[in-house]
Design an enzyme around this catalytic site. Structure first.
Site, PDB file in Angstrom:
ATOM      1  N   SER A   1     -15.006 -25.868  50.222  1.00 25.10           N
ATOM      2  CA  SER A   1     -16.427 -26.221  50.292  1.00 25.10           C
ATOM      3  C   SER A   1     -17.147 -26.210  48.947  1.00 25.10           C
ATOM      4  O   SER A   1     -18.310 -26.637  48.880  1.00 25.10           O
ATOM      5  CB  SER A   1     -17.151 -25.310  51.270  1.00 25.10           C
ATOM      6  OG  SER A   1     -16.867 -25.691  52.591  1.00 25.10           O
ATOM      7  N   THR A   2     -16.508 -25.774  47.897  1.00 25.23           N
ATOM      8  CA  THR A   2     -17.101 -25.959  46.572  1.00 25.23           C
ATOM      9  C   THR A   2     -17.316 -27.446  46.305  1.00 25.23           C
ATOM     10  O   THR A   2     -18.169 -27.824  45.497  1.00 25.23           O
ATOM     11  CB  THR A   2     -16.237 -25.290  45.499  1.00 25.23           C
ATOM     12  OG1 THR A   2     -16.185 -23.874  45.767  1.00 25.23           O
ATOM     13  CG2 THR A   2     -16.790 -25.478  44.098  1.00 25.23           C
TER      14      THR A   2
END
Length: 371
Positions: free
Chosen positions: A67-68
């Site tokens: 999710s970065t």
């Protein structure tokens, strides 16, 4: 102490020391980077690219940051908004007419970017393979009713964020989110970050390593709520072995399937911390950066089960903003100091079983350099 490679401005030697300490403790392979005024002041890496510790983590090693990647997706939207091609306050239907179904006429672009659109789930999808069919997923989202009145509550859009923003970008530009990012963001900056990964980069990938005592069946889930229970999963369970698969790399799942290292993550995000430019390349005006740190929602997040402050595309933490990924990767930007800090690793930690402060240790080491 484990040796790390790369360079550090003497003021930021604590970043190198912090990474070496992590490699001595929990990490197998990792990288850390700090950019100030759009220029690198720390870029270090070390350890191994594989669980057997037989392949060194090199300067150009890539790994999945989960999710970065959302930070990159949000930046693409801000670039289009700054160019006047996307109105953050417009209804999504202005770009995606079919999205009006099931009472979504008043969902705004900024609702999608701030996790307040009421579409946190993909309830019709039961297998990971179904995520690879872009048109099917986006058609399902267009037909879906929101779980709450858009804009009135927030609930982390773990997977849907990338499909929603990505389809808006596709409707405007005719390009996938990954293509737009490659051509309009990574290309001009010379950033080695990819949303979806092509074959020629496979040899550089460090597979993610499941948390200690877990196997590759370990699956992502929302954090437990205040009562200690998890929100019910309504979609496909994503396991470490899925994220490490070739099919996952080739797909477009923009919320979660970005590949890079700390250098590339920090370089791209430093654009927002440095008033729209990095390394002499301007992507945004100063005004175009401001939505990244302007709060849209503050309150309890229905999915994460914790109080959150969401901006247009990012989580806000005091005077900083950014977001991290499943397993431990993280990027934080501070526009006041014009600093961006990133940490990327292959050894995952299960936060249900073990505290994970690795990324924040790198961030705090970077702040010691500013002092």
């Amino acid at each position: 102490m484990t040796d790390s490679k790369g360079h550090c401005d003497p003021r930021f030697a604590a970043v190198r020391e912090a990474l070496a300490a992590l490699l001595d403790k929990d990490d197998v392979g990792a990288s850390a980077a700090v950019y100030v005024d759009g220029e690198p002041v720390a870029d270090v890496w070390g350890g191994y690219a594989d669980a057997n510790r037989s392949v060194a983590w090199e300067r150009d090693t890539l790994t999945g940051v989960n999710s970065t990647t959302k930070n990159m997706v949000a930046l693409c939207a801000l670039v289009l908004a700054d160019r006047g091609e996307l109105d953050l306050s417009a209804p999504v239907t202005a770009y995606w007419p079919e999205f009006a179904a099931a009472g979504k006429e008043n969902v705004l672009v900024r609702h999608v970017l701030s996790h307040t659109a009421g579409l946190p789930d993909l309830p019709g999808l039961k297998t990971v393979e179904e995520l690879y069919a872009w048109e099917n997923v986006t058609a399902g989202l267009a037909a879906q009713a929101p779980e709450w009145e858009p804009g009135t509550a927030a609930g982390y859009h773990a997977l849907t964020f990338g499909f929603l923003v990505g389809e808006i970008v596709r409707r405007i530009t005719g390009r996938s989110l990954g293509e737009f990012f490659a051509e309009e963001v990574a290309g001009p900056l010379g950033a080695d970050f990819h949303i979806g990964l092509s074959t020629e980069h496979d040899h550089r990938v460090a597979p993610l390593i499941p948390p200690p005592s877990r196997t590759e069946e370990y699956a992502a889930s929302a954090p437990p709520g205040p009562d200690g229970t998890h929100r019910e999963d309504t979609g496909a369970a994503i396991r470490v072995k899925d994220v490490n698969s070739t099919a996952w790399r080739r797909a477009q799942i923009p919320a979660v399937n970005g590949y890079g290292n700390a250098r590339s993550v920090a370089l791209v995000q430093s654009v927002l911390a440095n008033q729209g430019s990095a390394g002499g390349v301007r992507l945004l005006s100063l005004r175009g950066c401001e939505p990244a740190w302007q709060e849209v929602f503050r309150g309890d997040d229905r999915v994460l089960g914790t109080p959150m402050s969401w901006t247009v595309g990012f989580a806000r933490f005091g005077n900083t903003f950014g977001w991290g990924g499943w397993g431990g990767s993280l990027v934080v930007s501070d526009p006041g100091s014009r600093m961006t800090v990133a940490y990327v690793m292959n050894q995952m930690i299960d936060r249900d079983r073990q505290e994970d402060n690795r990324g924040m240790e790198i961030v705090m080491a970077a702040y010691s350099g500013l002092r």
